[in-house]
Motif scaffolding. Structure first.
Motif: not given
Lengths: 210, 210
Positions: A4, A6, A31-32, A37-40, A43, A50, A52, A208
């Motif tokens: 995972h 970025y 994970r953008h 997105e790292q705080r979804a 994840y 949170g 990467v 990405d």
């Protein structure tokens, strides 16, 4: 294995290089960070920080923190080694890596810079902060390998030190740091960057990348 | 061996605990960080970062960076081990240590806080910054060991994780962080702090304590 990451994360970039040098193929999930997105929740269940990168193994185990992931890769897939066999030289490689991974990168990462913005700092002041952190860390790194013949940071093959250096120099350039006086670091970067294992891991070659 | 440290440095504190657990006696040299003694030319010759700790070996070699020093101690004096034998568990211990040593401590160290002061932040804002960094790092640490039975962070004996945790909790208290919800971390701290190897390494028991 699934990494995972970025594209622009220097920490994920280190691990991408390590995987390439070990000849390992991992799936990549992105994970953008700027979109959060790292705080979804899915994840955060993998990585409570949170941040990467995280390396998810096939049995579901998860390893976090780039240096920890790289040490695990080196212990699990010993060839080619990313740390020297000599204990004192291992310690020097780790120290160099930690100057970057502990004292430089975290002080200038997106999270800290955003915190400075919320305190009302101008974009120029934020960039100055990040540039100063890079300048300071790289100044120490230059001295740590001043007497190392190279051409890599420590000897004739890339080590954990080079895996940390190359991404950090990329960050330093983004923040406008004048790198010309870091002669020894630039020499190590030059030999590393032409290796396909480093080149393929570069941010601009990730799916990405923006 | 001679350890260059400072009573209040969390990073030097980690190494003092490691030396004690290994049963090693080192000479101690103290560098008063608030007086800038870490930037004296004789010290910069040992450690170009001008940070503590540095471990000076009897042959004149110098190892810097606390995690690198501790890994070297563990490789050189294997008993008692400070990392588990299992590779995955080693990776987890290292990740926990790096949450503290990479993402928490450097963001709230004296150098960063002084930089914030020069940007005009009030003392309250500086303390808030440091407290937030501690809260965030410790929140991740609590989750990383939530399922570990303990009583130490990882199992029945202290590891590198405990060496990082105990000093960081001391910092968090200095910055006024409410630690009551970090139940698992406090459990690990409670068993560690009563060990003489931890207690003797505490800042208040160092000759340079103020």
């Amino acid at each position: 294995m699934q990494l995972h990451g970025y594209f622009r994360s220097a920490a994920a970039y280190r691990v991408r290089i390590a995987l390439n040098l070990k000849g390992l193929t991992a799936k990549h999930a992105f994970r953008h960070l700027r979109k959060g997105e790292q705080r979804a929740p899915d994840y955060l269940a993998l990585n409570p920080q949170g941040l990467v990168p995280s390396l998810e193994l096939d049995d579901g185990s998860v390893i976090t923190q780039s240096l920890g992931i790289i040490e695990w890769l080196d212990e699990t897939f010993p060839e080619p080694p990313l740390l020297p066999a000599d204990r004192l030289q291992r310690a020097r490689v780790r120290a160099f890596a930690q100057v970057i991974a502990c004292d430089t990168h975290p002080v200038q990462n997106l999270k800290v810079l955003n915190r400075l913005r919320t305190l009302g700092l101008s974009e120029d002041a934020v960039t100055d902060w990040a540039a100063a952190a890079n300048r300071e860390g790289l100044t120490a790194c230059e001295q740590l390998i001043a007497r190392e013949p190279g051409p890599y940071c420590f000897g004739p093959t890339p080590t954990l030190a080079d895996l940390c250096l190359v991404p950090q120099l990329g960050n330093a350039r983004r923040f406008g740091v004048d790198l010309s006086r870091f002669v020894r670091l630039l020499k190590a970067e030059a030999v590393a960057k032409v290796l396909p294992e480093f080149a393929d891991a570069a941010p601009e070659h990730q799916p990405d990348a923006e």
